[in-house]
Design a protein around this motif. Sequence first.
Motif, mmCIF file in Angstrom:
data_model
loop_
_atom_site.group_PDB
_atom_site.id
_atom_site.type_symbol
_atom_site.label_atom_id
_atom_site.label_comp_id
_atom_site.label_asym_id
_atom_site.label_seq_id
_atom_site.Cartn_x
_atom_site.Cartn_y
_atom_site.Cartn_z
ATOM 1 N N TYR B 314 0.853 -1.284 -0.036
ATOM 2 C CA TYR B 314 0.140 -0.034 -0.105
ATOM 3 C C TYR B 314 0.853 1.403 0.012
ATOM 4 O O TYR B 314 2.014 1.305 0.714
ATOM 5 N N ASN B 315 0.277 2.164 -0.736
ATOM 6 C CA ASN B 315 1.002 3.750 -0.697
ATOM 7 C C ASN B 315 2.626 3.346 -0.972
ATOM 8 O O ASN B 315 3.243 4.043 -0.349
ATOM 9 N N GLY B 316 2.975 2.706 -1.985
ATOM 10 C CA GLY B 316 4.448 2.486 -2.565
ATOM 11 C C GLY B 316 5.235 1.586 -1.461
ATOM 12 O O GLY B 316 6.391 1.789 -1.315
ATOM 13 N N GLY B 317 4.656 0.886 -0.479
ATOM 14 C CA GLY B 317 5.384 0.171 0.704
ATOM 15 C C GLY B 317 5.749 0.795 1.429
ATOM 16 O O GLY B 317 6.849 0.487 2.040
ATOM 17 N N VAL B 318 4.995 1.898 1.922
ATOM 18 C CA VAL B 318 5.350 3.021 2.928
ATOM 19 C C VAL B 318 5.677 2.283 4.145
ATOM 20 O O VAL B 318 6.478 2.687 4.809
ATOM 21 N N LEU B 319 4.878 1.300 4.550
ATOM 22 C CA LEU B 319 5.109 0.493 5.959
ATOM 23 C C LEU B 319 6.776 0.202 6.171
ATOM 24 O O LEU B 319 7.298 0.305 7.277
ATOM 25 N N ILE B 320 7.202 -0.570 5.395
ATOM 26 C CA ILE B 320 8.472 -1.085 5.283
ATOM 27 C C ILE B 320 9.463 -0.181 5.274
ATOM 28 O O ILE B 320 10.407 -0.057 6.050
ATOM 29 N N LYS B 321 9.261 0.937 4.347
ATOM 30 C CA LYS B 321 10.134 2.063 4.346
ATOM 31 C C LYS B 321 10.193 2.943 5.617
ATOM 32 O O LYS B 321 11.068 3.446 5.812
ATOM 33 N N ALA B 322 8.994 2.896 6.293
ATOM 34 C CA ALA B 322 8.818 3.691 7.349
ATOM 35 C C ALA B 322 9.713 3.226 8.555
ATOM 36 O O ALA B 322 10.273 3.884 9.268
ATOM 37 N N VAL B 323 10.075 1.842 8.640
ATOM 38 C CA VAL B 323 10.763 1.235 9.574
ATOM 39 C C VAL B 323 12.144 1.725 9.346
ATOM 40 O O VAL B 323 13.189 1.940 10.260
ATOM 41 N N ASP B 324 12.734 1.701 8.004
ATOM 42 C CA ASP B 324 14.126 1.994 7.627
ATOM 43 C C ASP B 324 14.183 3.390 8.026
ATOM 44 O O ASP B 324 15.337 3.731 8.733
ATOM 45 N N ALA B 325 13.149 4.286 7.546
ATOM 46 C CA ALA B 325 13.379 5.781 7.870
ATOM 47 C C ALA B 325 13.627 5.933 9.418
ATOM 48 O O ALA B 325 14.390 6.791 10.006
ATOM 49 N N LEU B 326 12.840 5.140 10.366
ATOM 50 C CA LEU B 326 12.899 5.372 11.747
ATOM 51 C C LEU B 326 14.116 4.907 12.188
ATOM 52 O O LEU B 326 14.707 5.484 13.344
ATOM 53 N N LEU B 327 14.643 3.686 11.776
ATOM 54 C CA LEU B 327 16.049 3.394 12.047
ATOM 55 C C LEU B 327 17.159 4.178 11.745
ATOM 56 O O LEU B 327 17.928 4.426 12.755
ATOM 57 N N ASN B 328 16.923 5.111 10.749
ATOM 58 C CA ASN B 328 17.921 6.095 10.585
ATOM 59 C C ASN B 328 17.635 7.116 11.129
ATOM 60 O O ASN B 328 18.823 8.125 11.097
ATOM 61 N N LEU B 329 16.499 7.471 11.912
ATOM 62 C CA LEU B 329 16.408 8.741 12.425
ATOM 63 C C LEU B 329 17.037 8.522 13.891
ATOM 64 O O LEU B 329 16.165 8.702 15.048
ATOM 65 N N THR B 330 17.961 7.829 14.268
ATOM 66 C CA THR B 330 18.536 7.558 15.326
ATOM 67 C C THR B 330 20.108 8.224 15.602
ATOM 68 O O THR B 330 20.774 8.176 14.615
ATOM 69 N N ASP B 331 20.624 8.275 16.701
ATOM 70 C CA ASP B 331 22.260 8.644 17.012
ATOM 71 C C ASP B 331 22.723 7.329 16.984
ATOM 72 O O ASP B 331 22.260 6.347 16.739
#
Lengths: 765, 765
Positions: B314-331
């Motif tokens: 759904y929506n370009g596979g946004v759910l899986i992308k979101a996990v990657d984004a979230l892991l990258n939004l860390t120190d």
Amino acid sequence: MTHFKHLKKAIQLIAIVMVALSCKNQDQTTTPSDLESNADHPKLMLTSKSVDDIKSALGSVPLFDKSLERAKQEVDAAMAEGIQVPIPKDMAGGYTHTQHKKNYAALQKAGALFQITGDTKYAAFTRDVLLAYAKMYKSLPRHPQERSYARGKIFWQCLNDANWLVYMSQAYDGIRGWITEEERQTLDNELFRPFADFLSIETPQFFNRVHNHSTWGTVAVGMIGLVMNDDELVDRALFGIKDDGIDSAALDNDGGTIKKEGQKSGFLANLDEPFSPDGYYTEGPYYQRYAMYPFLAFAQALETKKPELKIFEYNGGVLIKAVDALLNLTDADGEFFPLNDGQKGMSYQTASLVSAVDIAYYYGNQDPRLLSVALQQDNVQLDATGLAVAQGIHQGKAQPFIKESMLLRDGAKGDEGGVAILRANYEGGTMALVMKNAAHGLSHGHFDKLSYSLYEDGEEVLQDYGLARFVNVEQKNGGGYLKENTSWAKQTIAHNTIVQDETSHYKGIFKESSKHHPEVTTFETSDPNIQVVSAVEANAYPGTEFTRTMMMVTLDHHKKPLLIDILNVTSDSNHKYDLPLYYKGQVVATNLDLNTPPQLSPLGTKAGYQHIWKEATGIPSTENTQFTWLDNKKFYSATVLTEGKDQFILGRVGASDPEFNLRRDPMLIHRRNNMKNGLFVQVIESHGTYNPVTEKAENAYAAIQNIKSLASPQGYTALELTLQNKDRYAVIVVDSAFAKAQHKLELSNSTYTWKGTYYFKQLKN
Amino acid sequence: MTHFKHLKKAIQLIAIVMVALSCKNQDQTTTPSDLESNADHPKLMLTSKSVDDIKSALGSVPLFDKSLERAKQEVDAAMAEGIQVPIPKDMAGGYTHTQHKKNYAALQKAGALFQITGDTKYAAFTRDVLLAYAKMYKSLPRHPQERSYARGKIFWQCLNDANWLVYMSQAYDGIRGWITEEERQTLDNELFRPFADFLSIETPQFFNRVHNHSTWGTVAVGMIGLVMNDDELVDRALFGIKDDGIDSAALDNDGGTIKKEGQKSGFLANLDEPFSPDGYYTEGPYYQRYAMYPFLAFAQALETKKPELKIFEYNGGVLIKAVDALLNLTDADGEFFPLNDGQKGMSYQTASLVSAVDIAYYYGNQDPRLLSVALQQDNVQLDATGLAVAQGIHQGKAQPFIKESMLLRDGAKGDEGGVAILRANYEGGTMALVMKNAAHGLSHGHFDKLSYSLYEDGEEVLQDYGLARFVNVEQKNGGGYLKENTSWAKQTIAHNTIVQDETSHYKGIFKESSKHHPEVTTFETSDPNIQVVSAVEANAYPGTEFTRTMMMVTLDHHKKPLLIDILNVTSDSNHKYDLPLYYKGQVVATNLDLNTPPQLSPLGTKAGYQHIWKEATGIPSTENTQFTWLDNKKFYSATVLTEGKDQFILGRVGASDPEFNLRRDPMLIHRRNNMKNGLFVQVIESHGTYNPVTEKAENAYAAIQNIKSLASPQGYTALELTLQNKDRYAVIVVDSAFAKAQHKLELSNSTYTWKGTYYFKQLKN
């Protein structure tokens, strides 16, 4: 900067030339030129026997091999940078200062490496650097920085010059048998003998004291005396200079007295006076750590060359005891309690403690607990002592060094108060209370009688500020003491102890404070669940006496202990009192009615008060004031017994600090006006945790609900503690003047009988 | 307190009775009573197939076994405490709140444990707790605490009730096939269906939004709908409520709009709008972390029960992308950057990220980098996804998750700015710059366009304050947002970005800020040694435009990068500007002429300025102001290009804070008055270290000596940087309006030609 760069380049050029020369020279001197001298060296930290022992053990004792390898890397790195012996110019932290420190650190190791590995590159480098110093030394004036009462030549103060000589004596010892007679003459006469005279005869105000400065000074002179077989220098080191002409009114940079009338001097005097029979060094652990190295290194050399002195048995074997005391004066992470002037973060990982631990193991009782400290240090000395430690570890002999409660008496005879440490070791954690009931501690002492600090798992809970100094940070006053060390850090209000009338203990006068000390009247730790220390300070304010009792009490069903702090004040007149609590972290809750002013003003004008911003005042709303804070993901509370007119101040360090030298740390001050006799009681507890990942707050509320003061006859202080779960406890302490074999008391219709100076028991509900 | 204790005791008594009852009951129901229902369950996170797979893998996949064992210990501990289902009463942090949270956490696991182990004690406990809720639920009024715009029944806000239902749906799914038909009817009709209606139809202002609240709400309703085979509930969850009657002017507790005119609602709408095509969630990582769990858990259940939805595509596979984004939004330590309202310390160790990582691995591309995150988490979900992760790790497939520079665009279409992350990964360390050029971020957004924060090795160097809240600490406003969150944390001056005329961006008006977003005009990270991001904000102050370029530049011979910050201001009129720098630690040195006032006053009266104490003002002594501080044993410096009438303010948070809710953090503010068009430039560097054990200060001085602004044509900003070692660099940035294929510029007798929006090169000396 430009000038500095040119100078540096010039020195590098000289260095290149000298390395070239030395390489040439080296070929001519690969065999010893003087067999007698060679047989006589090494003799300080190494001997020909210990060198043989080490050589045959190489490759089979991992920690020794590792330490040797690390030393090689350090020295190889220093050698790769070339010889740099710049004209002295900078304060601590600056280039010339740092380079001369690097030189002696590298050469001390290079000397040992030459002996152990036989690789002549280490000997040649050592010789060449020393010759560069010899070339420069005699014509050097005193250091251009004029700040010290005893300016050095290589460094701004003789203390650093003495450091240099202690290490360079070892370097020289490593190669003196290897160099040519001519080089030996040059180094003896152009560098080392003048250096020894400079530190002693030419600077008696530095050499002839009882002070860590003079420990370094006498050891430097004594060690180079041993190396050069110069008995006159060794005697000068051991017994000091006879007629030094020092004015008994003279002071050092820290305001410390140089020398009292009739004071003995020399190394042995420094071993007699500042150490107590328990091995406590009166300046405190930070300076003890600094002084231990020369004490022990020279002792090791004396044990070899002058065994008749029996130096390790001297003064009741104080040197070995001192190492044990020092290791016990640390938190769970091995960091020294910052009593008096002490920089936080210094720990038994420091190089001088590696030596201390190794020497204490070898020359003491081979205490297996020392091996576990050495394991943490992950390093040993490159000599017989380090080899023994590394072998002990390799043989699996190490035992944990569990720090227990102890009283370290102060004073040469052990009768000048002392530092009390109460510890609770529970599953998964440890708490430590350090109460300072010691003598003033020479020029680095603070005016903080009966003060304490509290640690949990190696973190500060209630802190001692420590010193106001950034050691070796050049931008901060050349790395030296800041003026706020005197105006703030030494003052009483900067500590967790009581202040009368906004005036420091002994009015902040060093000479007065040095005349007196508190008396430790109770120290009882045989029951780990009820540990008690009491001390009396009767001289800090004439006409007033403080008795402070601190109990570390572990209750059933509680893992962590409560800390009960009972402070009795008796005085011949009315005064104002302030009792600060140096918590850390963020305020969570209080039942005080807080009033925060629209503008912040300093709390006072002097005695450290000028450095405190008054962030809020608080009026107690009940007879118990509770204050909860969050620090290091833990909840802490103080429950304080309060009276009608009490006031609290939430303050913060940082006023009157134009150069931002002070940390902006918070405190809670309990203030009482117009009191003649009275009682301050507080209970401190670590009761809960906060986890920012699960976002759970566990036990965020204090376990203590209420403290009640019970009417009691003179000489007794009686309290009732009530927990949130309704459990109640009676606490009674007996004034030292009312001590007797057995006590019997009627309180609130109950009869209490007990032996000893305190009573603590759960009451029936 | 007394009342509370009695209540607790009464509940414990009830619990004991109920455990006794349940034990009796258990014997009667050890075999399934309804074979059809049994076959139909479980179906959310587990299926009968995945249960079989897990059973046959038990004992051979260490991380799964460990996670299972840990879950058993947790549930066994909860069972040992007995059933506690108290009447709701407390705010977050209080007893009833905490207990109800414990219940759903334990039961979710108990349901899975029953399925995996077959041990009926877990099923019986789950049933009994749920029956206790069923008994109470229908008669429960809304929670007595009236603070929320959408009060719950079990908790003070519906959000927590929705958490409860998401977890309890899973618990129920685990046992629904095992309980009696009568119990099933009771739980369906007395508890779960009314619960679902309450969260949706009865509270549309909570359910029918696009907001993390509604994500939880719709997922709760959808999951229980799936469990009960109730398609109407599932549709309600997916598509929202048609006629909700919500006033478009209504606001939630955080001042967020409940629902815009014509806004879609339901789970799918929540998946459409707040996520960008890069998987960035507009509220920021702290809330993304919170919302990811329901998103992914429901997606997993939908994938099983409604595979035709193809929810993971759904929506370009946004759910899986979101996990990657979230892991990258860390120190470097895995802690989320606290953009917008974010509590510091929250990290990918949190349970919801364990699920997220497992689900993303299983339903995504089996990205082996996720396995190394799972290894750090040391935990997996007790289902097929967790099994796959544990197996992947056991098979040695894990690869390091190296965080790289990236631009995460914001907005459903990816055209509403974005968060830029520049990273330098060097030997032994890493630095990360996070620049916030994103949309407002719904009700949890802060007014901080073009702000940034800087990290070194997982520690903050230049901090974002985060939120003003102690989540779940009851004493601090029941664990809820503090009023200082609005008056301080959200305001522009609380961030590392520019403020005009002491007024926050968009005047601090949520509605205005939500209409606009910055444009990211350059994001270039292909050369790791010269990474650049530029963004333009043209709407925060009408008539004024800001262009900020941040360069992370690694020079030869320097391990760590320099951060060059170039901020261009163009305006139609004169204004006052403040640019703060939220450093941490202690001031070491500055060439400012500092003036410290005898009393402290707040810096201003509004927009956060009322919370800053003005500790000092500083007048630049040269065209470059240098400011060096020490934090975490490292030396940092800011070198700032300054003009004649510039002023600096050394401030500290904490004024107008009667409840001590704010941290006393310092900042340095660069102030310029009466400027129309102008330039702010600063270079930030991490250049040295301090070791308190060796007491060595290495590289305590900044590498940058000087920044010079070069005269340049319109559209260009040209600078020359000079290092202490005399190396010089030219830096040119091109205004986005002047972009062209190739640039050519004459500056100081040199010609510069380049392609792209910036130029950076060393100059010949």
